[in-house]
Design an enzyme around this catalytic site. Structure first.
Site, mmCIF file in Angstrom:
data_model
loop_
_atom_site.group_PDB
_atom_site.id
_atom_site.type_symbol
_atom_site.label_atom_id
_atom_site.label_comp_id
_atom_site.label_asym_id
_atom_site.label_seq_id
_atom_site.Cartn_x
_atom_site.Cartn_y
_atom_site.Cartn_z
ATOM 1 C CE LYS A 1 -21.315 18.563 23.541
ATOM 2 N NZ LYS A 1 -21.603 19.590 24.496
HETATM 3 C C1 LIG Z 1 -24.600 23.998 25.716
HETATM 4 C C2 LIG Z 1 -24.273 23.000 26.698
HETATM 5 N N1 LIG Z 1 -25.228 22.853 27.771
HETATM 6 C C3 LIG Z 1 -24.888 21.936 28.592
HETATM 7 C C4 LIG Z 1 -23.784 20.836 28.500
HETATM 8 C C5 LIG Z 1 -23.592 19.755 29.493
HETATM 9 O O1 LIG Z 1 -23.961 18.562 28.978
HETATM 10 P P1 LIG Z 1 -23.096 17.215 29.369
HETATM 11 O O2 LIG Z 1 -21.800 17.217 29.014
HETATM 12 O O3 LIG Z 1 -24.072 16.071 28.581
HETATM 13 O O4 LIG Z 1 -23.406 17.079 30.988
HETATM 14 C C6 LIG Z 1 -22.900 20.942 27.450
HETATM 15 C C7 LIG Z 1 -21.530 20.137 27.421
HETATM 16 N N2 LIG Z 1 -20.247 20.940 26.877
HETATM 17 C C8 LIG Z 1 -19.164 20.197 26.506
HETATM 18 C C9 LIG Z 1 -18.313 21.097 25.684
HETATM 19 C C10 LIG Z 1 -17.476 22.055 26.359
HETATM 20 C C11 LIG Z 1 -16.597 22.810 25.406
HETATM 21 O O5 LIG Z 1 -15.946 23.573 25.792
HETATM 22 O O6 LIG Z 1 -16.419 22.294 24.416
HETATM 23 C C12 LIG Z 1 -18.505 19.431 27.575
HETATM 24 O O7 LIG Z 1 -18.826 19.778 28.930
HETATM 25 O O8 LIG Z 1 -17.852 18.303 27.270
HETATM 26 C C13 LIG Z 1 -23.084 21.871 26.540
HETATM 27 O O9 LIG Z 1 -22.299 22.411 25.560
#
Ligand SMILES: Cc1[nH+]cc(COP(=O)(O)O)c(CN[C@@H](CCC(=O)O)C(=O)O)c1O
Length: 308
Positions: free
Chosen positions: A158
């Site tokens: 990330k």
């Molecule tokens: C590209 C991406 N894909 C999938 C997810 C979902 O992952 P998880 O949170 O582990 O279920 C997130 C989280 N995106 C984070 C950042 C959002 C933002 O605007 O900054 C979040 O949901 O916190 C992503 O950034």
């Protein structure tokens, strides 16, 4: 400040919001060399609790590896700092944003002697895509921008710099009257949203792009797969989903720590199912919210109570 919180944790210190600064020649600011997490504390029946926090901290440490960043703080220290941030600000539910980045020392792409900095901020954050989105779903646009390939950059880390791709896709969608984007990978198959994973329902079965589709290994995705299977659904979580399969889906929904479970009711010019939140989406979404607000005692291992 506008986010209604006043304290941030920076490498072991609790500092006032306005003092949480960094130098303009910070390496991470110039080169996208940071890794971060997004997690939630929920106001549960048994008090404020961090949802799947251990998995988020594990992923934060994993995300550091390709960049050889050393956090310099233990899991326990980060956990205690987060709980203390929540207690000090009397928050019962909030969004949690840990960040690890190469700091200020020298510039040039090589971070050679730049320090690795770690900060944690928390703030109240409601429905990521709007209150109406949770119940009624959103319209999304398939982006003209493709997702980075995991052969070009570790899409399972990330990394802050990755999110310029998310910005390009998401802003293109919003500029065209949609709420969010769907991003295809370099093969032209469905990857995920700019900040969400994506699920497809067809003929009563559930599908989500596999981890080899250049996606983030989402923690909410993982939780929803477990919940769906426990509800008795067949979940295919290693598949490729083509762009065309979005049109013939019975239901679609996003998952994420911020997005939680957000139904998708339209993709470009095509209405999905009845153009509303689908019935299986609703069942999974309702169960998800029952779980995170502890209206059920299932999955107790997913919760770390702030007051404990
Ligand atoms: C590209 C991406 N894909 C999938 C997810 C979902 O992952 P998880 O949170 O582990 O279920 C997130 C989280 N995106 C984070 C950042 C959002 C933002 O605007 O900054 C979040 O949901 O916190 C992503 O950034």
């Amino acid at each position: 400040d506008e986010m209604d919180v006043d304290t941030i944790w920076m490498d072991g210190e609790f500092v006032d919001w306005e003092d949480a600064q960094t130098h303009v020649l910070t390496h991470g600011l110039h080169y996208g060399t940071g890794v971060f997490e997004g997690a939630r504390c929920y106001d549960t029946e048994n008090g404020p609790a961090l949802f799947r926090w251990e998995e988020h901290v594990d992923r934060l440490f994993q995300s550091c590896k390709p960049y050889e960043m050393e956090i310099g703080h233990s899991h326990e220290e980060l956990t205690e700092a987060t709980k203390e941030l929540i207690r000090r600000q009397d928050l019962s539910s909030c969004y949690i944003r840990p960040l690890v980045y190469y700091g200020y020392k020298s510039l040039g792409v090589s971070p050679q002697d730049c320090p690795t900095k770690t900060t944690i901020a928390v703030w109240p954050w409601g429905a990521y895509l709007g209150e109406d989105a949770i119940e009624n779903g959103i319209d999304v646009k398939v982006s003209s921008w493709r997702k980075h390939a995991s052969s070009q950059i570790p899409t399972n880390a990330k990394t802050t710099g990755l999110y310029v791709n998310s910005l390009l896709a998401g802003e293109e969608a919003r500029r065209n009257g949609f709420a969010e984007a769907i991003v295809l990978n370099k093969e032209g198959n469905v990857a995920e949203g700019p900040g969400e994973n994506i699920f497809l329902v067809r003929d009563g079965e559930i599908f989500t792009p596999g981890l080899s589709e250049s996606i983030l290994d989402g923690i909410t995705r993982n939780a929803v797969i477990r919940i769906a299977r426990d509800l008795g659904y067949t979940v295919h979580d290693t598949v490729s989903i083509s762009r065309g399969e979005l049109n013939t889906a019975d239901e679609l929904f996003f998952t994420g720590s911020a997005a939680e479970v957000t139904p998708i009711k339209r993709v470009d010019n095509v209405t999905i199912g009845e153009g509303t939140r689908g019935p299986i989406t609703e069942e999974i979404q309702q169960t998800f919210f029952d779980v995170v607000e502890r209206r059920t005692d299932e999955y107790e291992e997913w919760f770390d109570y702030v007051e404990a």
